[in-house]
Design a protein around this motif. Structure first.
Motif, PDB file in Angstrom:
ATOM      1  N   VAL A 183       0.967  -1.256   0.002  1.00 22.42           N
ATOM      2  CA  VAL A 183       0.130   0.199  -0.062  1.00 22.42           C
ATOM      3  C   VAL A 183       0.750   1.175  -0.184  1.00 22.42           C
ATOM      4  O   VAL A 183       1.296   1.549   1.189  1.00 22.42           O
ATOM      5  N   ILE A 184       0.959   1.986  -0.967  1.00 20.36           N
ATOM      6  CA  ILE A 184       1.645   3.243  -1.381  1.00 20.36           C
ATOM      7  C   ILE A 184       0.999   4.469  -1.022  1.00 20.36           C
ATOM      8  O   ILE A 184      -0.333   4.374  -1.001  1.00 20.36           O
ATOM      9  N   LEU A 185       1.511   5.618  -1.443  1.00 23.37           N
ATOM     10  CA  LEU A 185       1.349   6.739  -1.113  1.00 23.37           C
ATOM     11  C   LEU A 185      -0.172   6.817  -1.711  1.00 23.37           C
ATOM     12  O   LEU A 185      -0.205   6.759  -2.928  1.00 23.37           O
ATOM     13  N   HIS A 186      -1.202   7.603  -1.205  1.00 26.57           N
ATOM     14  CA  HIS A 186      -2.429   7.910  -1.773  1.00 26.57           C
ATOM     15  C   HIS A 186      -3.469   6.732  -1.966  1.00 26.57           C
ATOM     16  O   HIS A 186      -4.650   6.988  -2.619  1.00 26.57           O
ATOM     17  N   ALA A 187      -2.644   5.416  -1.828  1.00 27.67           N
ATOM     18  CA  ALA A 187      -3.813   4.268  -2.354  1.00 27.67           C
ATOM     19  C   ALA A 187      -4.738   4.016  -1.137  1.00 27.67           C
ATOM     20  O   ALA A 187      -4.473   4.091  -0.126  1.00 27.67           O
ATOM     21  N   HIS A 188      -5.961   3.731  -1.596  1.00 26.70           N
ATOM     22  CA  HIS A 188      -7.061   3.229  -0.772  1.00 26.70           C
ATOM     23  C   HIS A 188      -6.891   2.013  -0.842  1.00 26.70           C
ATOM     24  O   HIS A 188      -7.475   1.342  -1.730  1.00 26.70           O
ATOM     25  N   VAL A 189      -6.885   1.039   0.334  1.00 25.95           N
ATOM     26  CA  VAL A 189      -7.153  -0.302   0.513  1.00 25.95           C
ATOM     27  C   VAL A 189      -8.154  -0.558   1.876  1.00 25.95           C
ATOM     28  O   VAL A 189      -7.400  -0.147   2.827  1.00 25.95           O
ATOM     29  N   ASP A 190      -8.957  -1.461   1.683  1.00 26.87           N
ATOM     30  CA  ASP A 190      -9.814  -1.674   2.893  1.00 26.87           C
ATOM     31  C   ASP A 190      -9.131  -2.343   4.160  1.00 26.87           C
ATOM     32  O   ASP A 190      -9.157  -2.342   5.264  1.00 26.87           O
ATOM     33  N   ASP A 191      -8.135  -3.387   3.552  1.00 25.67           N
ATOM     34  CA  ASP A 191      -7.616  -4.361   4.550  1.00 25.67           C
ATOM     35  C   ASP A 191      -6.164  -4.556   4.059  1.00 25.67           C
ATOM     36  O   ASP A 191      -5.633  -5.719   3.778  1.00 25.67           O
ATOM     37  N   PRO A 192      -5.393  -3.586   4.484  1.00 29.11           N
ATOM     38  CA  PRO A 192      -3.795  -3.565   4.204  1.00 29.11           C
ATOM     39  C   PRO A 192      -3.229  -4.523   4.812  1.00 29.11           C
ATOM     40  O   PRO A 192      -3.780  -4.580   6.102  1.00 29.11           O
ATOM     41  N   ALA A 193      -2.267  -5.068   4.500  1.00 28.99           N
ATOM     42  CA  ALA A 193      -1.383  -6.074   5.220  1.00 28.99           C
ATOM     43  C   ALA A 193      -0.210  -5.751   5.033  1.00 28.99           C
ATOM     44  O   ALA A 193       0.908  -5.683   6.325  1.00 28.99           O
ATOM     45  N   ILE A 194       0.567  -4.733   4.219  1.00 36.16           N
ATOM     46  CA  ILE A 194       1.977  -4.289   4.292  1.00 36.16           C
ATOM     47  C   ILE A 194       1.664  -2.883   3.794  1.00 36.16           C
ATOM     48  O   ILE A 194       1.380  -2.536   2.531  1.00 36.16           O
ATOM     49  N   ILE A 195       2.261  -1.944   4.683  1.00 36.00           N
ATOM     50  CA  ILE A 195       2.058  -0.445   4.163  1.00 36.00           C
ATOM     51  C   ILE A 195       3.500   0.005   3.797  1.00 36.00           C
ATOM     52  O   ILE A 195       4.587  -0.320   4.429  1.00 36.00           O
ATOM     53  N   HIS A 196       3.626   0.640   2.704  1.00 36.06           N
ATOM     54  CA  HIS A 196       5.033   1.098   2.131  1.00 36.06           C
ATOM     55  C   HIS A 196       5.094   2.534   1.977  1.00 36.06           C
ATOM     56  O   HIS A 196       4.108   3.249   1.259  1.00 36.06           O
ATOM     57  N   PHE A 197       6.126   2.945   2.668  1.00 43.24           N
ATOM     58  CA  PHE A 197       6.572   4.488   2.812  1.00 43.24           C
ATOM     59  C   PHE A 197       7.272   4.946   1.609  1.00 43.24           C
ATOM     60  O   PHE A 197       8.491   5.295   1.853  1.00 43.24           O
TER      61      PHE A 197
END
Length: 287
Positions: free
Chosen positions: A220-234
């Motif tokens: 999940v990168i910048l500005h992406a919308h995901v209801d059930d994130p597992a890995i968030i990437h900065f």
């Protein structure tokens, strides 16, 4: 999203979770390891951090953050680093980024699954479903899409998907059978002029879209919308900076409270300019 495999249960003892860092990314790796221990469900997997120039204190902090994980801190050898001599770097990406192009070789494994995580990620859900995904015979699974800009820049066939390599699932046997480490390093050396994202671009050229697609929840990168994130990437500005605009920055800082960097001030807006200047000086004086 790919389905889970129907075959025999995958032993986590045959799996690796890996990142690679120099000193500038120790904090991020520490927070990532803390979230991996809390949320990743990979207690039996082999967790490896490839280290380039870390101090004893750095390594002690990483061990503290890793909790009950089966952690190995693997110092990159001069022989390994010589493979990266002369490859492009900048103020954001050091030579350690090229480690991800040779991971199966460095681990010495012949089979099994490998999750590569950029240090600037946090794990907020179990990685077991990711490890069990059916990769359909592909050597790599990653989040990606069709980008006309990337296709043009990398001279790929029309309609080719390109990946973000911050989160990779690698089938070690398939990777080795296709000799991808050698192929990627050759691309980095021979096509340097067209590479904007260095190791990521090399993977995209080598694979020509032949990778299994991952659902966006795994990266999940910048500005992406995901209801059930597992890995968030900065991606872009980092979460320990006042410049960061990622919606998950408060979550990163919450996890950071349990690490040695809990009281560290956020980096100011001019920090990136200082990094660029320092990198230019290192290149000028051969550092």
């Amino acid at each position: 999203m790919l389905a889970e495999t129907d075959g025999p249960a995958l032993s986590l003892g045959e799996c690796f979770v890996v990142t690679s860092i120099d000193r500038r990314f120790v904090e991020f790796a520490g927070v990532m390891l803390h979230t991996l221990a809390l949320n990743g469900d990979v207690d039996e997997a082999n967790v490896v951090v490839f280290c380039d120039g870390l101090t004893r204190k750095d390594k002690a902090h990483l061990r503290l953050c890793s909790g009950h994980l089966r952690l190995t801190l693997f110092e990159l050898s001069e022989k390994t680093l010589r493979q990266f001599h002369g490859l492009k770097t900048n103020s954001n990406w050091s030579r350690s980024i090229y480690t991800r192009l040779v991971l199966p070789d460095l681990l010495g494994a012949k089979e099994g699954r490998l999750i590569y995580l950029d240090a600037d990620t946090i794990v907020v859900d179990s990685l077991v479903p990711l490890l069990k995904l059916d990769m359909a015979g592909m050597p790599v699974a990653a989040a990606g899409d069709v980008s006309e800009q990337d296709i043009s820049r990398l001279k790929l066939p029309d309609g080719t998907k390109t990946m973000n390599s911050g989160v990779l699932l690698i089938d070690i046997r398939e990777w080795l059978s296709r000799d991808l480490s050698r192929a990627c390093l050759e691309i980095v050396r021979s096509q340097a002029a067209r590479l904007k994202f260095y190791d990521q671009d090399a993977l995209n050229i080598a694979l020509v879209g032949q990778f299994a697609p991952l659902d966006r929840r795994w990266n999940v990168i910048l500005h992406a919308h995901v209801d059930d994130p597992a890995i968030i990437h900065f991606t872009h500005d980092k979460p320990n900076s006042v410049r960061c605009q990622h919606v998950a920055q408060p979550l990163y800082l919450q996890y950071r409270q349990a690490t040695p960097w809990a009281k560290k001030a956020l980096k100011p807006r001019w920090h990136k300019r200082v990094n660029r200047l320092a990198h230019s000086l290192r290149r000028l004086f051969g550092g």
